[in-house]
Design an enzyme around this catalytic site. Structure first.
Site, mmCIF file in Angstrom:
data_model
loop_
_atom_site.group_PDB
_atom_site.id
_atom_site.type_symbol
_atom_site.label_atom_id
_atom_site.label_comp_id
_atom_site.label_asym_id
_atom_site.label_seq_id
_atom_site.Cartn_x
_atom_site.Cartn_y
_atom_site.Cartn_z
ATOM 1 N N ASP A 16 -4.102 -12.270 4.681
ATOM 2 C CA ASP A 16 -5.391 -11.794 5.198
ATOM 3 C C ASP A 16 -6.559 -12.233 4.308
ATOM 4 O OD1 ASP A 16 -4.587 -10.144 3.162
ATOM 5 O OD2 ASP A 16 -4.581 -8.293 4.343
ATOM 6 N N ASP A 67 -3.249 -10.851 -1.582
ATOM 7 C CA ASP A 67 -3.687 -10.234 -0.321
ATOM 8 C C ASP A 67 -5.158 -9.850 -0.518
ATOM 9 O OD1 ASP A 67 -2.034 -8.399 2.030
ATOM 10 O OD2 ASP A 67 -4.009 -7.665 1.468
ATOM 11 N N HIS A 81 0.806 -1.231 0.000
ATOM 12 C CA HIS A 81 0.000 0.000 0.000
ATOM 13 C C HIS A 81 0.840 1.283 0.000
ATOM 14 C CE1 HIS A 81 -3.639 -2.244 0.472
ATOM 15 N NE2 HIS A 81 -3.310 -2.735 1.649
ATOM 16 N N HIS A 100 -6.531 -7.195 0.231
ATOM 17 C CA HIS A 100 -6.641 -5.783 -0.138
ATOM 18 C C HIS A 100 -6.026 -5.532 -1.509
ATOM 19 C CE1 HIS A 100 -6.665 -5.857 4.351
ATOM 20 N NE2 HIS A 100 -7.699 -5.048 4.142
HETATM 21 CO CO CO Z 1 -4.056 -6.797 3.221
#
Ligand code: CO
Length: 304
Positions: A135, A46, A11, A48
């Site tokens: 995650d 992931d 990120h 995200h």
């Molecule tokens: Co994540």
């Protein structure tokens, strides 16, 4: 193959920390790889969206980014919709696979394998970086997918089969026992080793109760909100975009610029090269640093 389970901080932006990520090791790593490889494929499982890596390479065809993630309901970071496909030279080289809550092994693995087969066929990368954020596993504290460690690891073993240089990194993962299970298992997959289901005794054994196994039976799973029709429509659009790529883009390779980081320890021209077989603590190294101010002639106040 290389592994850096401590990396994968996808990120972070060029001048902004974000989502527990301060430095985007993936971007820095891919920039180094581009000195030697003409095309690098970045894959992100992931839960995200891999927004920092996508943003860094949004305008170029030398890196294709493919992210499978939860999208919608204001889920962090909020980007990664199907229509984000890259711009300018990078058009069609950003691939987003937005998913809903509760996707489980069967659907995820099938979608991953068909998408990645197509990507490998059209893009023909010379190296692959696979961000294995944990995650996306079931029962993650921040996540909402229903993957098992085997479904997750299937992505690793599938990419391994292409025999292209492969770098694995970690990423998110907020139920720590499952993160340890996931990445231990994926290390084993890389080594073609099958781990026994019962965990060996270790300092953290008590975290893994009550079953002390690699694959605990834990219920309930989050209900799968991805209908067959939804997954088919996503796949169809992704394939349509990939079909717009005519063939693997070539690049005129120049002499590779020097590596950006060459620590002094690795300088072979030193009079007294550091013994690479020994570990020096920071404290020991610091002791060798002498302050200029310590060398006054006849100065009794100095520390000797
Ligand atoms: Co994540």
């Amino acid at each position: 193959m290389c592994i850096n389970w401590a990396g994968g901080l996808h990120h972070a932006k060029k001048s902004e920390a974000s989502g527990f990520c301060y430095v985007n090791d993936l971007v820095l790593c891919i920039l180094e790889m581009l000195k030697y490889f003409s095309r690098v494929l970045y894959i992100d499982i992931d839960i995200h969206h891999g927004d920092g890596v996508e943003e860094a390479f949004y305008l170029t065809d030398r890196v294709m980014t493919v992210s499978f993630h939860k999208y919608g309901d204001n889920f962090f970071p909020g980007t990664g919709e199907l229509t984000s496909i890259g711009e300018n030279n990078g058009k069609y080289y950003s691939v987003n696979v937005p998913l809903k809550d509760g996707i489980a092994d069967d659907d995820f693995v099938r979608l991953f394998q068909s998408t990645m087969s197509k990507v490998m066929e059209v893009y023909r990368p010379e190296a692959i970086v696979l961000q294995c954020g944990a995650d996306s596993l079931a029962h993650d504290r921040l996540g909402c997918f229903s993957l098992s460690i085997d479904g997750h690891a299937e992505c690793v073993s599938f990419m391994k089969k292409f025999n292209v240089p492969l770098l694995l990194t970690g990423g998110g993962g907020y139920t720590k026992e499952n993160v340890a299970r996931c990445w231990s298992n994926e290390t084993a997959v890389c080594l073609d080793v099958k781990l026994p289901n019962s965990l060996p005794r270790n300092d953290y054994y008590e975290y893994f109760g009550p079953d002390y196994s690699l694959r605990p039976n834990k219920f309930p799973f989050i209900e799968n909100a991805n209908s067959k029709a939804y997954l088919n429509s996503v796949r169809q659009q992704v394939f349509e975009n990939l079909n717009s790529i005519i063939h693997a883009p070539s690049v005129q390779m120049h002499e590779a610029p020097p590596d950006s980081l060459i620590p002094d320890d690795f300088d072979s021209n030193q009079d007294d090269p550091i013994n690479m077989d020994l570990r020096y603590s920071v404290r020991d190294k610091d002791k060798e640093i002498k302050h200029e101010g310590e060398f006054y002639e006849n100065d009794k106040d100095q520390d000797r």
